[in-house]
Structures are given as C-alpha cells and as structure tokens.
Design a protein around this motif. Structure first.
Motif, PDB file in Angstrom:
ATOM      1  N   THR A 476       0.867  -1.183   0.000  1.00 54.37           N
ATOM      2  CA  THR A 476       0.000   0.000   0.000  1.00 54.37           C
ATOM      3  C   THR A 476       0.903   1.232   0.000  1.00 54.37           C
ATOM      4  O   THR A 476       2.128   1.120   0.030  1.00 54.37           O
ATOM      5  N   LYS A 477       0.278   2.407   0.015  1.00 56.32           N
ATOM      6  CA  LYS A 477       1.017   3.660   0.200  1.00 56.32           C
ATOM      7  C   LYS A 477       0.471   4.398   1.425  1.00 56.32           C
ATOM      8  O   LYS A 477       0.405   5.619   1.458  1.00 56.32           O
ATOM      9  N   HIS A 478       0.104   3.617   2.442  1.00 56.74           N
ATOM     10  CA  HIS A 478      -0.450   4.224   3.650  1.00 56.74           C
ATOM     11  C   HIS A 478       0.533   5.198   4.304  1.00 56.74           C
ATOM     12  O   HIS A 478       0.110   6.116   5.014  1.00 56.74           O
ATOM     13  N   TYR A 479       1.823   5.022   4.084  1.00 55.93           N
ATOM     14  CA  TYR A 479       2.795   5.905   4.720  1.00 55.93           C
ATOM     15  C   TYR A 479       2.599   7.369   4.317  1.00 55.93           C
ATOM     16  O   TYR A 479       2.971   8.284   5.052  1.00 55.93           O
ATOM     17  N   LEU A 480       1.993   7.569   3.145  1.00 53.16           N
ATOM     18  CA  LEU A 480       1.760   8.931   2.683  1.00 53.16           C
ATOM     19  C   LEU A 480       0.533   9.572   3.317  1.00 53.16           C
ATOM     20  O   LEU A 480       0.325  10.779   3.186  1.00 53.16           O
ATOM     21  N   HIS A 481      -0.275   8.781   4.004  1.00 49.57           N
ATOM     22  CA  HIS A 481      -1.553   9.278   4.508  1.00 49.57           C
ATOM     23  C   HIS A 481      -1.694   9.168   6.024  1.00 49.57           C
ATOM     24  O   HIS A 481      -2.736   9.520   6.562  1.00 49.57           O
ATOM     25  N   LEU A 482      -0.661   8.673   6.689  1.00 48.98           N
ATOM     26  CA  LEU A 482      -0.683   8.576   8.139  1.00 48.98           C
ATOM     27  C   LEU A 482       0.277   9.602   8.738  1.00 48.98           C
ATOM     28  O   LEU A 482       1.328   9.897   8.155  1.00 48.98           O
ATOM     29  N   THR A 483      -0.069  10.104   9.908  1.00 54.13           N
ATOM     30  CA  THR A 483       0.857  10.981  10.616  1.00 54.13           C
ATOM     31  C   THR A 483       2.030  10.148  11.136  1.00 54.13           C
ATOM     32  O   THR A 483       1.980   8.910  11.155  1.00 54.13           O
ATOM     33  N   GLU A 484       3.081  10.826  11.579  1.00 53.13           N
ATOM     34  CA  GLU A 484       4.227  10.108  12.118  1.00 53.13           C
ATOM     35  C   GLU A 484       3.829   9.263  13.329  1.00 53.13           C
ATOM     36  O   GLU A 484       4.291   8.133  13.486  1.00 53.13           O
ATOM     37  N   SER A 485       2.969   9.810  14.160  1.00 55.35           N
ATOM     38  CA  SER A 485       2.553   9.056  15.348  1.00 55.35           C
ATOM     39  C   SER A 485       1.677   7.864  14.953  1.00 55.35           C
ATOM     40  O   SER A 485       1.769   6.798  15.572  1.00 55.35           O
ATOM     41  N   GLU A 486       0.845   8.025  13.933  1.00 57.95           N
ATOM     42  CA  GLU A 486       0.028   6.902  13.469  1.00 57.95           C
ATOM     43  C   GLU A 486       0.906   5.798  12.880  1.00 57.95           C
ATOM     44  O   GLU A 486       0.675   4.607  13.123  1.00 57.95           O
ATOM     45  N   GLN A 487       1.917   6.185  12.103  1.00 59.41           N
ATOM     46  CA  GLN A 487       2.840   5.185  11.566  1.00 59.41           C
ATOM     47  C   GLN A 487       3.569   4.458  12.698  1.00 59.41           C
ATOM     48  O   GLN A 487       3.695   3.228  12.678  1.00 59.41           O
ATOM     49  N   ALA A 488       4.037   5.215  13.673  1.00 61.34           N
ATOM     50  CA  ALA A 488       4.754   4.608  14.794  1.00 61.34           C
ATOM     51  C   ALA A 488       3.840   3.653  15.559  1.00 61.34           C
ATOM     52  O   ALA A 488       4.265   2.571  15.987  1.00 61.34           O
ATOM     53  N   GLY A 489       2.576   4.053  15.716  1.00 60.60           N
ATOM     54  CA  GLY A 489       1.624   3.189  16.405  1.00 60.60           C
ATOM     55  C   GLY A 489       1.414   1.881  15.673  1.00 60.60           C
ATOM     56  O   GLY A 489       1.355   0.810  16.293  1.00 60.60           O
ATOM     57  N   PHE A 490       1.294   1.958  14.348  1.00 58.23           N
ATOM     58  CA  PHE A 490       1.120   0.727  13.578  1.00 58.23           C
ATOM     59  C   PHE A 490       2.366  -0.138  13.648  1.00 58.23           C
ATOM     60  O   PHE A 490       2.277  -1.361  13.825  1.00 58.23           O
ATOM     61  N   ILE A 491       3.543   0.464  13.518  1.00 60.39           N
ATOM     62  CA  ILE A 491       4.794  -0.307  13.552  1.00 60.39           C
ATOM     63  C   ILE A 491       4.922  -1.048  14.877  1.00 60.39           C
ATOM     64  O   ILE A 491       5.287  -2.237  14.914  1.00 60.39           O
ATOM     65  N   ASP A 492       4.623  -0.370  15.984  1.00 51.32           N
ATOM     66  CA  ASP A 492       4.699  -1.020  17.302  1.00 51.32           C
ATOM     67  C   ASP A 492       3.677  -2.154  17.413  1.00 51.32           C
ATOM     68  O   ASP A 492       3.985  -3.240  17.902  1.00 51.32           O
ATOM     69  N   TRP A 493       2.460  -1.905  16.952  1.00 50.54           N
ATOM     70  CA  TRP A 493       1.410  -2.927  17.013  1.00 50.54           C
ATOM     71  C   TRP A 493       1.792  -4.135  16.179  1.00 50.54           C
ATOM     72  O   TRP A 493       1.660  -5.286  16.636  1.00 50.54           O
ATOM     73  N   PHE A 494       2.290  -3.902  14.965  1.00 52.93           N
ATOM     74  CA  PHE A 494       2.617  -5.006  14.067  1.00 52.93           C
ATOM     75  C   PHE A 494       3.771  -5.828  14.655  1.00 52.93           C
ATOM     76  O   PHE A 494       3.753  -7.058  14.585  1.00 52.93           O
ATOM     77  N   ALA A 495       4.751  -5.151  15.232  1.00 53.60           N
ATOM     78  CA  ALA A 495       5.870  -5.870  15.837  1.00 53.60           C
ATOM     79  C   ALA A 495       5.384  -6.768  16.972  1.00 53.60           C
ATOM     80  O   ALA A 495       5.841  -7.912  17.124  1.00 53.60           O
ATOM     81  N   SER A 496       4.463  -6.253  17.780  1.00 55.55           N
ATOM     82  CA  SER A 496       3.949  -7.048  18.899  1.00 55.55           C
ATOM     83  C   SER A 496       3.158  -8.260  18.398  1.00 55.55           C
ATOM     84  O   SER A 496       3.260  -9.352  18.955  1.00 55.55           O
ATOM     85  N   VAL A 497       2.378  -8.063  17.334  1.00 56.35           N
ATOM     86  CA  VAL A 497       1.617  -9.176  16.750  1.00 56.35           C
ATOM     87  C   VAL A 497       2.572 -10.239  16.201  1.00 56.35           C
ATOM     88  O   VAL A 497       2.348 -11.447  16.377  1.00 56.35           O
ATOM     89  N   GLN A 498       3.641  -9.789  15.527  1.00 56.52           N
ATOM     90  CA  GLN A 498       4.606 -10.740  14.970  1.00 56.52           C
ATOM     91  C   GLN A 498       5.316 -11.515  16.067  1.00 56.52           C
ATOM     92  O   GLN A 498       5.565 -12.720  15.928  1.00 56.52           O
ATOM     93  N   ARG A 499       5.653 -10.838  17.168  1.00 58.67           N
ATOM     94  CA  ARG A 499       6.297 -11.532  18.288  1.00 58.67           C
ATOM     95  C   ARG A 499       5.365 -12.589  18.875  1.00 58.67           C
ATOM     96  O   ARG A 499       5.780 -13.695  19.194  1.00 58.67           O
ATOM     97  N   THR A 500       4.093 -12.213  18.995  1.00 62.14           N
ATOM     98  CA  THR A 500       3.114 -13.154  19.553  1.00 62.14           C
ATOM     99  C   THR A 500       2.958 -14.369  18.639  1.00 62.14           C
ATOM    100  O   THR A 500       2.893 -15.519  19.105  1.00 62.14           O
ATOM    101  N   ALA A 501       2.927 -14.109  17.334  1.00 57.93           N
ATOM    102  CA  ALA A 501       2.754 -15.196  16.367  1.00 57.93           C
ATOM    103  C   ALA A 501       3.955 -16.141  16.371  1.00 57.93           C
ATOM    104  O   ALA A 501       3.814 -17.346  16.133  1.00 57.93           O
ATOM    105  N   ALA A 502       5.152 -15.572  16.622  1.00 53.38           N
ATOM    106  CA  ALA A 502       6.365 -16.388  16.630  1.00 53.38           C
ATOM    107  C   ALA A 502       6.408 -17.286  17.858  1.00 53.38           C
ATOM    108  O   ALA A 502       7.061 -18.320  17.864  1.00 53.38           O
TER     109      ALA A 502
END
Length: 502
Positions: A476-502
């Motif tokens: 996607t190109k969501h990076y162009l439409h999210l604020t810096e804090s929104e991007q950071a929030g998604f990155i943190d959430w995705f990392a936590s989901v990946q850790r849980t899945a592992a």
C-alpha cells in the motif's frame, strides 16, 4: 537434506522474475521463485509508475520497442484495470527545446504505432484558453495532450507472484539463493532465509536469472558462470510534493538538457515528479536521491509553472537503479530500454539470464523467455497470459467505475474513500479482505486514514507481507496518509503481533 526437484528456479522477485514465474507455472511447470528481500523491494517499486510506450524513445529510433510497449499497454490495461488506468499527459511546447513539428510527428507515431483501441488520441491545446494551461507560465501558449497509463508498480509485481502461487509456484521472500551449481545435468540450488536462517535445497532443470541490478552478481558469485553481456546501472530519482494544480491530468515537461520530466497526480492530493538519469557505480542496495537530483527536478518544474516549488515542499524522495542492457551508448538517456536474453546451456543445465527490460513489457518478456526454453520443456503448455486478468482484475469488461459502483452498493456502510482504496488496490479480491464484516468495527483496529486491521491480515496471509515497511510502502502507500505518530503506532502494534505469532 533431500532436494526438491523442480522444472524452473527463478532468482529475483521483481517484475521480470514474478512475470516469468507466473507464465511458467501457468504452462504446467513446477516453479520456485526466490527473492533476497521483499517482492519489488528493488527497482520494481521505484519506477515512475507508468505503463507507457516511451514517447521519448522515438528520438533514438526505438520504433520496435515503442510499438511493442504500446501494444502491451492495452493488454495490461485489460488485465489489471484496478491498478492500471488511463491518464492524460499535457506537454507544453517550449520553442527553446524540440521544434513543434517534431513533437507533432512523434505524437502522431505514438498514436498509430501500437494499434491503439481504448485510449483517446492526441489533441492540440491552446494553453492561453484551455484549463490545462492555467497553472503554467504565460510564455507557454501551445501544447499537446496525449494518453498513457498509470500503474501501481509494486502491486503489479505482487499480483504476478500471487497468480504464480495460485498456479502452483513456490514463492520464497527474504531467501536469497546462496549457491547454485551444475551437478549431473541439473542445477543444485540452496536458499537461506535471512530472518530465520532456514535453508532449502532444490534441484532444477533450468535456472532463470532475473536479478535486475544484481544479474551479474548472480552469474558470477552465485552460479559460478559467465556472460559476455552486461547491464549498465542508471540511477533514477523521484520526489513527492503536494499536488499544486487542479484536474486529473499529468504534465510532461522538457528540461534545458532535453530530458523529459513527468509531473503526475499521486495518491489523490500529491504529485510524483521524476525522473533523473545518472550513471551509477555504487551498490544497488545503497541508492538514494541526492540533493543535486532533488534540486534538478525542482528547477525543471519551476521552469514551467507559476507556483514555485521549494526544497521544503518535498515530502518524500526515492531512487532506484535501472539495470539497462549495456549497448555501448554513452548518454544514459540513450541506453536502450529493451531486453536481451542470454541462454547458457553448457554442462547440460540451462541458465537463462535476463538483461534490461521495462515494466510495460514484462508480460511479453516472460512469454518470449518461455519461448527460448521451449526445447527444454517441449511438453509445457502454450501462451496463456495475453487475455488473462491478474488477481483482482476479474472485472466485467474491464470497467473499473462500474465495478466500484457495484462495490459501494454491496457495502453501503463503507465510506466512499475506503471503497476507492480497496477497489484500486485489490479489485475483485476486495471481498477477501472484508469477509463477513458489516460495519467499520468489523474491519478491526483502525490505524488512521483508510487503514484497518483486516487489510493487514489479508496482506500477511495472501501477499507475503512480513514487516511494517512491506505493508506501508509496497503493498500500500499508507505511509503517505498517516501521521508520524500513526505510523509509529502501527509499527509497534505489528511488531507485537509478529512476536506473539512467533
């Protein structure tokens, strides 16, 4: 470790590798595609995002290449109308550059070389009266308007890989081929996953090298082979700025050095400007737009438009290395955009190296590549990709607007912008994302803009997305439409989901 036997092993998950894997799998061959990073992470996601004939190639007498690209333009428009769509380009005429008669002649050939059917032809503009002239400086009184197509380049690669996988191919991302050796009339190939360290071994009847800028590295270091052919690396950079004109048309301007610069609408409220053409000697992995290139692009735009762009207007920049076939031309802009095959059949184990090429001609390149291997696989199926839609492109009559209207009727609870986002990226596969959702809440966590958890789950499940960057920048190109804090929030959430899945 036992080795899995396959027909075709393809190295390189850019547009050519994904296209060949798809074509071969659809012919009934057993195929593996490996990519050292993410799909389209290199050159294939850093293009000008156009499916076009290459108007400027006419100056270098590349008539065959232009004709073939123009024919392919409409083939791809029919195959993927969700990620490829027509765009009108305004070419203001500058008397200091190419003469008007030469531009008219080039546009006439462009209209007629490729059997144009769907796209409207060229028309002349009076820029003192037509609305397309409003943002331009008053000195530009004449202009032309012609057609080409826009494409989401990274999604084009991913959809080819999805199609290949649906036809039986094994797609391995972040798994470089660390060794490939001829043994007993076949290739013994080992891949190693960069994240898990897992190795896989394969035996392949034929090896296809579509490594793009790394094609020579694969020939020598990985395969222990050699070729008299080579690629020439040319750096092309783009900048993204806020859109500064009304209307859906793009602009094509000529700079003082005769290079042409595209100024295209991008992601609704932004503009994509490029590209440069600079000989490149560094590591392809390290390429980035430098300040001189950014200034060059800004000056090219400011030569034509009333609203002057400044350095602080540049929201983002990116750069890619084009692996052009080295035809000995000195000027990087004159180097051919055509492709060349080199088939090495020594040792009884064929190696097909692919040099050059462009996004517009990837399907034809794949088809012709398989023709070169016909004697190796005499029982494989025939050509099939010409009239077959890519995943999501299964839209009646390739009419995207009618499809989008039907999508809005089916999901009346979805905001128009969200329907447009899903429709443009996923087309007929949108229903696979939405599932049984009957409200926005049913799409899961909201990360900002048009970005919901349901899309993330789909991209991880169906499109090999493994990192936040895979999702935000390429799928996607969501990076162009999210604020810096929104991007950071998604990155943190995705990392936590990946850790849980592992």
């Amino acid at each position: 470790m036992d080795s899995q036997m396959v027909d075709l092993f393809v190295i390189g998950g850019g547009i050519n590798g994904a296209g060949i894997a798809r074509d071969a799998a659809g012919r009934g061959l057993k195929v593996v595609l490996c990519e050292k990073d993410d799909l389209a992470e290199g050159t294939s996601s850093r293009s000008g995002k156009l499916v076009h004939g290459g108007l400027r190639y006419l100056e270098y007498y590349e008539f065959r290449l232009v004709r073939e690209a123009l024919i392919e333009r409409e083939v791809l428009l029919n195959a993927a109308p969700h990620i490829i769509w027509p765009m009108r380009f305004v070419l203001p005429h500058s008397p200091q550059d190419r003469p008007a008669w030469l531009v008219r002649l080039g546009l006439f050939l462009y209209d007629h070389l490729g059997g144009r059917k769907k796209l409207p032809g060229t028309r002349s503009l009076d820029l003192t009266r037509d609305p397309e002239g409003i943002p331009l400086l008053d000195q530009y009184e004449k202009g032309f308007e012609y057609s080409d197509c826009w494409v989401d380049d990274a999604r084009l690669v991913v959809l080819n890989a999805v199609s290949a996988a649906e036809k039986g191919a094994l797609v391995l991302t972040r798994s470089p081929a660390v060794t490939a050796r001829r043994e007993d009339g076949a290739w013994s190939v080992t891949t190693k996953n960069k994240q898990t360290g897992e190795t896989k071994s394969f035996r392949a009847r034929c090896l296809v090298n579509c490594a793009g800028p790394w094609v020579s590295d694969v020939i020598g270091r990985v395969a222990g082979s050699n070729s008299a052919r080579n690629v020439r690396l040319v750096k092309g950079s783009h900048i993204i700025v806020p859109k500064f004109w009304a209307g859906s048309n793009a602009y094509l301007v000529q700079n003082h050095d005769k290079r042409v610069i595209f100024i295209n609408p991008y992601e609704g409220d932004k503009a994509l400007i490029g590209t440069t053409d600079i000989a490149y000697e560094g590591r392809a992995d390290d390429v980035k737009a430098d300040e001189a290139e950014i200034e060059y692009l800004l000056k090219a735009v400011n030569r034509y438009f009333k609203e002057k762009l400044r350095r602080h207007d540049v929201l983002h920049s990116f750069s890619g290395v084009r692996p052009l076939f080295d035809d000995g031309k000195g000027n990087p802009s004159a180097v051919t955009r055509d492709y060349v095959f080199d088939l090495d059949e020594s040792g009884g184990a064929p190696l097909l190296n692919v040099f050059g090429g462009k996004i517009t001609t990837f399907r034809e390149l794949a088809e012709r590549g398989m023709h070169r291997l016909q004697h190796i696989f005499p029982n494989m199926g025939g050509d099939w990709t010409h009239g077959t839609p890519l995943p999501g492109g299964e839209i009646d009559n390739a009419d995207y607007e009618s499809f989008a209207n039907a999508l809005r009727d089916t999901y009346p609870w979805m905001p128009r912008k969200l329907v447009h986002h899903y429709g443009r990226l996923y087309g007929a596969r949108t229903r696979d994302i939405l599932g049984t959702a009957s409200s926005l809440e049913g799409l899961g966590r909201h990360f900002g803009g048009q970005f919901y958890e349901a899309e993330v789950n789909y991209l991880v499940r169906k499109e090999w997305a493994q990192t936040a960057e895979d999702i935000l920048y390429r799928r996607t190109k969501h990076y162009l439409h999210l604020t810096e804090s929104e991007q950071a929030g998604f990155i943190d959430w995705f990392a936590s989901v990946q850790r849980t899945a592992a």
